[in-house]
Write a protein that holds these residues in place. Structure first.
Motif, PDB file in Angstrom:
ATOM      1  N   LEU A 115       0.816  -1.213   0.000  1.00 38.09           N
ATOM      2  CA  LEU A 115       0.000   0.000   0.000  1.00 38.09           C
ATOM      3  C   LEU A 115       0.850   1.264   0.000  1.00 38.09           C
ATOM      4  O   LEU A 115       0.366   2.340  -0.345  1.00 38.09           O
ATOM      5  CB  LEU A 115      -0.918   0.027   1.229  1.00 38.09           C
ATOM      6  N   SER A 116       2.114   1.129   0.377  1.00 35.67           N
ATOM      7  CA  SER A 116       2.984   2.301   0.414  1.00 35.67           C
ATOM      8  C   SER A 116       3.300   2.830  -0.979  1.00 35.67           C
ATOM      9  O   SER A 116       3.674   3.993  -1.130  1.00 35.67           O
ATOM     10  CB  SER A 116       4.292   1.967   1.140  1.00 35.67           C
ATOM     11  N   ALA A 117       3.169   1.988  -1.997  1.00 31.90           N
ATOM     12  CA  ALA A 117       3.442   2.421  -3.370  1.00 31.90           C
ATOM     13  C   ALA A 117       2.627   1.563  -4.326  1.00 31.90           C
ATOM     14  O   ALA A 117       2.982   0.410  -4.596  1.00 31.90           O
ATOM     15  CB  ALA A 117       4.928   2.321  -3.690  1.00 31.90           C
ATOM     16  N   LEU A 118       1.533   2.105  -4.807  1.00 30.44           N
ATOM     17  CA  LEU A 118       0.646   1.400  -5.737  1.00 30.44           C
ATOM     18  C   LEU A 118       0.896   1.941  -7.143  1.00 30.44           C
ATOM     19  O   LEU A 118       0.594   3.094  -7.443  1.00 30.44           O
ATOM     20  CB  LEU A 118      -0.811   1.611  -5.335  1.00 30.44           C
ATOM     21  N   SER A 119       1.479   1.096  -7.992  1.00 29.60           N
ATOM     22  CA  SER A 119       1.845   1.509  -9.352  1.00 29.60           C
ATOM     23  C   SER A 119       1.067   0.664 -10.351  1.00 29.60           C
ATOM     24  O   SER A 119       1.512  -0.414 -10.766  1.00 29.60           O
ATOM     25  CB  SER A 119       3.354   1.359  -9.564  1.00 29.60           C
ATOM     26  N   PHE A 120      -0.093   1.155 -10.754  1.00 25.36           N
ATOM     27  CA  PHE A 120      -1.036   0.357 -11.534  1.00 25.36           C
ATOM     28  C   PHE A 120      -0.525   0.043 -12.937  1.00 25.36           C
ATOM     29  O   PHE A 120      -0.835  -1.021 -13.490  1.00 25.36           O
ATOM     30  CB  PHE A 120      -2.380   1.088 -11.625  1.00 25.36           C
ATOM     31  N   ILE A 121       0.236   0.945 -13.532  1.00 19.49           N
ATOM     32  CA  ILE A 121       0.705   0.690 -14.897  1.00 19.49           C
ATOM     33  C   ILE A 121       1.556  -0.566 -14.961  1.00 19.49           C
ATOM     34  O   ILE A 121       1.467  -1.351 -15.914  1.00 19.49           O
ATOM     35  CB  ILE A 121       1.482   1.923 -15.413  1.00 19.49           C
ATOM     36  N   CYS A 122       2.359  -0.800 -13.927  1.00 16.02           N
ATOM     37  CA  CYS A 122       3.212  -1.997 -13.898  1.00 16.02           C
ATOM     38  C   CYS A 122       2.374  -3.273 -13.840  1.00 16.02           C
ATOM     39  O   CYS A 122       2.790  -4.320 -14.349  1.00 16.02           O
ATOM     40  CB  CYS A 122       4.152  -1.949 -12.699  1.00 16.02           C
ATOM     41  N   TRP A 123       1.220  -3.216 -13.203  1.00 12.05           N
ATOM     42  CA  TRP A 123       0.385  -4.405 -13.079  1.00 12.05           C
ATOM     43  C   TRP A 123      -0.248  -4.772 -14.421  1.00 12.05           C
ATOM     44  O   TRP A 123      -0.585  -5.933 -14.652  1.00 12.05           O
ATOM     45  CB  TRP A 123      -0.729  -4.171 -12.055  1.00 12.05           C
ATOM     46  N   ILE A 124      -0.393  -3.779 -15.277  1.00 11.00           N
ATOM     47  CA  ILE A 124      -1.024  -4.031 -16.584  1.00 11.00           C
ATOM     48  C   ILE A 124       0.025  -4.507 -17.587  1.00 11.00           C
ATOM     49  O   ILE A 124      -0.176  -5.503 -18.285  1.00 11.00           O
ATOM     50  CB  ILE A 124      -1.714  -2.749 -17.090  1.00 11.00           C
ATOM     51  N   PHE A 138       0.613   6.103  -6.462  1.00 10.79           N
ATOM     52  CA  PHE A 138       0.327   6.816  -5.222  1.00 10.79           C
ATOM     53  C   PHE A 138       0.428   5.843  -4.057  1.00 10.79           C
ATOM     54  O   PHE A 138       0.503   4.621  -4.240  1.00 10.79           O
ATOM     55  CB  PHE A 138      -1.073   7.465  -5.257  1.00 10.79           C
ATOM     56  N   GLY A 139       0.450   6.368  -2.834  1.00 13.13           N
ATOM     57  CA  GLY A 139       0.542   5.535  -1.641  1.00 13.13           C
ATOM     58  C   GLY A 139      -0.564   5.834  -0.661  1.00 13.13           C
ATOM     59  O   GLY A 139      -1.008   6.986  -0.544  1.00 13.13           O
ATOM     60  N   LEU A 140      -1.003   4.812   0.044  1.00 14.91           N
ATOM     61  CA  LEU A 140      -2.034   4.957   1.077  1.00 14.91           C
ATOM     62  C   LEU A 140      -1.409   4.737   2.450  1.00 14.91           C
ATOM     63  O   LEU A 140      -1.869   3.933   3.248  1.00 14.91           O
ATOM     64  CB  LEU A 140      -3.175   3.963   0.830  1.00 14.91           C
ATOM     65  N   ASP A 141      -0.362   5.465   2.700  1.00 10.71           N
ATOM     66  CA  ASP A 141       0.436   5.270   3.910  1.00 10.71           C
ATOM     67  C   ASP A 141       1.016   6.629   4.291  1.00 10.71           C
ATOM     68  O   ASP A 141       1.617   7.312   3.448  1.00 10.71           O
ATOM     69  CB  ASP A 141       1.547   4.261   3.610  1.00 10.71           C
ATOM     70  N   TRP A 145       4.131  12.694  -5.250  1.00 11.83           N
ATOM     71  CA  TRP A 145       2.705  12.812  -5.594  1.00 11.83           C
ATOM     72  C   TRP A 145       1.829  12.737  -4.352  1.00 11.83           C
ATOM     73  O   TRP A 145       0.865  13.501  -4.206  1.00 11.83           O
ATOM     74  CB  TRP A 145       2.311  11.727  -6.592  1.00 11.83           C
ATOM     75  N   SER A 146       2.129  11.826  -3.457  1.00 13.40           N
ATOM     76  CA  SER A 146       1.325  11.696  -2.238  1.00 13.40           C
ATOM     77  C   SER A 146       1.478  12.924  -1.356  1.00 13.40           C
ATOM     78  O   SER A 146       0.498  13.460  -0.824  1.00 13.40           O
ATOM     79  CB  SER A 146       1.747  10.430  -1.471  1.00 13.40           C
ATOM     80  N   TRP A 147       2.699  13.399  -1.200  1.00 15.45           N
ATOM     81  CA  TRP A 147       2.985  14.594  -0.398  1.00 15.45           C
ATOM     82  C   TRP A 147       2.285  15.811  -0.975  1.00 15.45           C
ATOM     83  O   TRP A 147       1.638  16.585  -0.254  1.00 15.45           O
ATOM     84  CB  TRP A 147       4.499  14.795  -0.367  1.00 15.45           C
ATOM     85  N   GLY A 148       2.395  15.999  -2.275  1.00 13.13           N
ATOM     86  CA  GLY A 148       1.801  17.165  -2.910  1.00 13.13           C
ATOM     87  C   GLY A 148       0.290  17.168  -2.837  1.00 13.13           C
ATOM     88  O   GLY A 148      -0.334  18.219  -2.607  1.00 13.13           O
ATOM     89  N   ALA A 149      -0.326  16.002  -3.025  1.00 13.98           N
ATOM     90  CA  ALA A 149      -1.790  15.929  -2.985  1.00 13.98           C
ATOM     91  C   ALA A 149      -2.326  16.305  -1.605  1.00 13.98           C
ATOM     92  O   ALA A 149      -3.281  17.083  -1.479  1.00 13.98           O
ATOM     93  CB  ALA A 149      -2.245  14.520  -3.373  1.00 13.98           C
ATOM     94  N   VAL A 150      -1.710  15.766  -0.569  1.00 16.73           N
ATOM     95  CA  VAL A 150      -2.143  16.089   0.795  1.00 16.73           C
ATOM     96  C   VAL A 150      -1.894  17.559   1.106  1.00 16.73           C
ATOM     97  O   VAL A 150      -2.743  18.253   1.684  1.00 16.73           O
ATOM     98  CB  VAL A 150      -1.422  15.182   1.812  1.00 16.73           C
ATOM     99  N   GLY A 151      -0.732  18.063   0.722  1.00 10.12           N
ATOM    100  CA  GLY A 151      -0.401  19.456   1.008  1.00 10.12           C
ATOM    101  C   GLY A 151      -1.337  20.431   0.329  1.00 10.12           C
ATOM    102  O   GLY A 151      -1.796  21.407   0.946  1.00 10.12           O
ATOM    103  N   LEU A 152      -1.645  20.204  -0.933  1.00 10.95           N
ATOM    104  CA  LEU A 152      -2.552  21.101  -1.653  1.00 10.95           C
ATOM    105  C   LEU A 152      -3.970  21.039  -1.085  1.00 10.95           C
ATOM    106  O   LEU A 152      -4.646  22.070  -0.971  1.00 10.95           O
ATOM    107  CB  LEU A 152      -2.574  20.741  -3.137  1.00 10.95           C
ATOM    108  N   PHE A 153      -4.411  19.862  -0.711  1.00 11.07           N
ATOM    109  CA  PHE A 153      -5.772  19.728  -0.180  1.00 11.07           C
ATOM    110  C   PHE A 153      -5.936  20.535   1.105  1.00 11.07           C
ATOM    111  O   PHE A 153      -6.906  21.287   1.259  1.00 11.07           O
ATOM    112  CB  PHE A 153      -6.092  18.257   0.071  1.00 11.07           C
TER     113      PHE A 153
END
Length: 753
Positions: free
Chosen positions: A247-256, A278-281, A668-676
């Motif tokens: 969950l710390s690093a979810l990279s969906f493109i690699c899974w495809i 993105f990460g959920l951690d 990306w995770s840092w920026g999203a939280v900071g902007l919100f």
């Protein structure tokens, strides 16, 4: 004794409905701080009679300092390093302090032959004691950079070092910066424009823990909010910390695209461009870039602009046009390579007897190569450092000069409400305290460098030059840190200077870098703590004593922990010799080791001139010098266009300086939280933001730290691992992202093009 009045302060912008206790005789104090976040967070009240340096402060402070120094150094050797911040101690010591206040004897003792009297229990556990204990803990949590030198000497280069030399190195590098702090404290602490935003979460948490509050109708008090978030963060980290680390690093493109190197380079959040990752951690958000909730909005925006320009414009162009043979190496790596794409074998070019460069062996082996991102980051570091000087000179030079003049004249009108109150009740630290610390550190540093068979390789003139570099850059770097929460690093310029002057000696290079860089960093840390004491109205002399004692204790315990592990764990840091699954891989030390090869063994003369691969990087010095000029001119030309003055080239250029170990998913995770929080919530729900945001940051940090320690000692330290399944990987399932794409390059685990 000041007169005690209970009254509401109409000038305060604190959105809470609490009554403010004014402890001053005379008229109301006006909250004239020019920084809105400070007005919303820092109270303009004080009680000068509160106990400060008490028995409780020393016992709890020294214990917290030693414990955090041990834990953070211990965990830093492991594959998944855990950082336990001072907020953990800040929470734990509160009930202990209150318990001591209720149980210790109140008897007053007289010291023989002196007038000094003290009590083990001078009264209720005060917020000032709590703040000083937290500063003690912060000394332990900050780490000791010089220990990296000890680690690479013993674990990577396999050479010996006298423990006394290592201890002196650890102590002096940490203490040297206090002299610079003493010189610049008037400008960087007393000035209200130097507001040190990283301190505001601490101030907010202290208020939540110590001030009596009425619970708002339909809501929760700040202390209740803190406890709710703390428990939630503690419980949730069980998932990414143990059950589902992916969950710390979810990279969906690699899974495809599981078989495509290019798509995994694009999609990997840990070893690639991180598009869609993105990460959920909370550790993904805050572990490398620190909590975004403590950053001003303009700093977050500048950081993201710099990140996007580098990772999504400069890096793809450089890599896919094969600049510097980029496709021979991973797109994202901190290691050094030879021309065949293999990890550089530094033992082939080192003279083992003299421990310096064997030029003949180097010429017959290979030039040193790095990933194109690593090369770009060196150029951007050149630009960012020079831009720091020109930006501060253009945007802040006039204010600094005026502030310095006001400070020298001790003007009563200088500063804001907090400065006036500190001057009213507390004596400043005498200058000679700082000078004594500086001179003592210089003397023992020279002993460490010139003695012990010169194992550190750095001559006396090299040490004095590093001191001069640190002195020159301390003021501009501190100004940027005090206003943006970002500190431009000096490591690259110090490596370059000594690399040109004294090439071929890896330990001399990193020693010069450490003295030149860390003395500035320690000055910044000390100044930041002084500003926290400024906000909390703690006597400056008490702050100095605590910081000095905490630094000495933390350096000793940090060094002792590292030395113990280096002597007791077989093959520590050597991934080729460690058993499979061993946690003792020393992440972060490999970056330090690579830098010692690039700048020390090979040297910048064989890297950044026509004799090397990257001479064009030197143009970044000129670019960095000139970039702030257009923004400064436009900001003066169009003063009503406020955003022009917010363009901050040192931040933009230095945004990716921590990559690696920072990765795209962290940004990306840092920026999203900071902007919100600092854009949307700050503008739409300012009252909620002022009341809860900094407490939210502290609670998330504390919950993560507590659960991380618990998981290690209860489970992972006893080899009780989580369930074996797809989600129990510490990576992002993008194994091909680290592969080269140049034809004919063979790397284990990668396809050959």
């Amino acid at each position: 004794m000041a007169r005690l009045n209970m009254r509401r302060c109409p000038q305060s912008r604190n959105p809470s409905s609490e009554k403010i206790i004014d402890f001053y005789a005379g008229d109301y104090e006006v909250n004239d701080s020019p920084i809105e976040q400070v007005k919303l967070t820092v109270p303009i009240t004080d009680n000068p009679s509160e106990p400060v340096l008490t028995f409780r402060t020393w016992v709890l402070g020294l214990t917290s300092c030693a414990l955090l120094a041990f834990l953070n150094r211990f965990f830093s050797f492991r594959q998944n390093p855990l950082s336990v911040g001072p907020v953990a101690a800040q929470i734990i010591v509160l009930p202990i302090g209150r318990l001591m206040a209720s149980t210790l004897p109140t008897k007053v003792y007289q010291c023989p032959l002196t007038k000094w009297r003290f009590s083990l229990n001078p009264g209720p556990f005060s917020v000032k004691e709590h703040a000083l204990i937290t500063i003690f803990a912060g000394c332990g949590a900050g780490g000791v950079y010089a220990v990296h030198i000890v680690i690479i000497l013993k674990a990577f280069y396999k050479r010996s070092l006298h423990p006394v030399a290592a201890l002196l190195l650890a102590q002096t590098t940490q203490l040297l910066g206090y002299g610079w702090a003493g010189l610049f404290r008037k400008v960087l602490v007393d000035s209200p424009y130097m507001w040190w935003p990283q301190n505001l979460p601490q101030v907010s948490l202290f208020r939540a823990l110590h001030e009596e509050q009425e619970r708002p109708r339909g809501g929760v008090s700040r202390l209740q909010f803190f406890i709710i978030i703390l428990v939630s963060s503690f419980a949730y980290y069980t998932v990414p910390g143990y059950l589902f680390p992916s969950l710390s690093a979810l990279s969906f493109i690699c899974w495809i695209w599981t078989d495509s190197v290019t798509m995994q380079q694009i999609g990997s959040g840990l070893n690639g461009l991180g598009i869609g990752s993105f990460g959920l951690d909370w550790s993904t958000v805050a572990s490398f870039l620190s909590s975004p909730l403590a950053f001003p909005l303009f700093a977050i925006v500048n950081m993201l602009i710099g990140f996007i320009l580098v990772i999504y414009v400069m890096l793809p162009i450089a890599y896919w046009t094969n600049i510097y043979d980029a496709k021979r190496f991973p797109i994202f790596s901190c290691e050094t390579f030879d021309y065949s794409g293999q990890v550089y074998n530094v033992s082939r070019i080192l003279n083992q007897k003299t421990f310096d460069l064997d030029v003949g062996a180097y010429n017959s082996y290979s030039r040193v190569y790095v990933s194109v991102l690593f090369a770009l980051n060196y150029g951007l570091s050149f630009a960012g450092l020079v831009a720091s000087l020109s930006h501060v000179a253009l945007f802040d030079g006039k204010h600094i000069w005026q502030t310095w003049g006001n400070a020298k004249s001790e003007s009563e009108e200088f500063g804001d409400v907090h400065t006036r109150l500190m001057k009213k009740y507390y004596d400043p630290v005498p200058h000679w305290w700082f000078h004594a610390c500086l001179i003592t550190s210089i003397v023992f540093s020279l002993i460490a460098c010139e003695g012990f068979d010169k194992a550190l390789q750095l001559p006396w003139w090299g040490f004095l030059l590093s001191v001069a570099v640190s002195f020159i850059f301390t003021l501009p770097v501190s100004v940027i840190t005090a206003t943006t929460n970002q500190a431009p690093g000096l490591n690259v310029i110090t490596e370059m200077i000594i690399g040109y002057l004294y090439p071929g000696r890896p330990i001399a290079n990193v020693t010069f870098k450490t003295y030149g860089t860390i003395s500035t960093n320690q000055a910044i840390s000390f100044l930041s703590d002084l500003k926290l004491g400024h906000y909390m109205k703690i006597p400056p002399k008490s702050m100095f004593i605590v910081q000095l004692a905490g630094t000495i204790v933390a350096s000793s315990f940090c060094f002792g922990t590292a030395w113990w592990l280096l002597e007791s764990v077989e093959n520590i840091c050597d991934k080729n010799l460690l058993p499979e699954g061993s946690p003792w891989t020393c992440p972060g030390d490999d970056v330090f080791y690579s830098a010692s090869i690039i700048w020390g063994v090979v040297g910048p003369g064989r890297m950044f001139t026509s004799a090397g691969n990257y001479p064009e990087m030197n143009w970044f010095f000129l670019i960095g010098l000139l970039l702030p000029v257009p923004g400064w001119y436009l900001a003066r030309k169009f003063p009503t266009t406020k955003w022009l003055g917010k363009i901050h080239w040192p931040i933009i250029l230095g945004a990716t300086s921590k990559m690696p170990p920072t990765r795209a998913v962290h940004f990306w995770s840092w920026g999203a939280v900071g902007l919100f929080f600092n854009y949307y919530i700050f503008r739409k729900y300012k009252t909620w933001w002022a009341r809860h945001t900094y407490i939210l940051s502290a609670a998330l940090d504390a919950g993560l730290a507590f659960m991380g320690v618990f998981l290690y000692f209860a489970l992972q330290g006893n080899n009780i691992e989580g369930p074996h399944w797809w989600g129990n990987s510490n990576g992002d399932h993008c194994p091909l992202a680290t592969c080269p794409t140049s034809p004919g390059i063979k790397v284990e685990g990668c396809p050959v093009f």
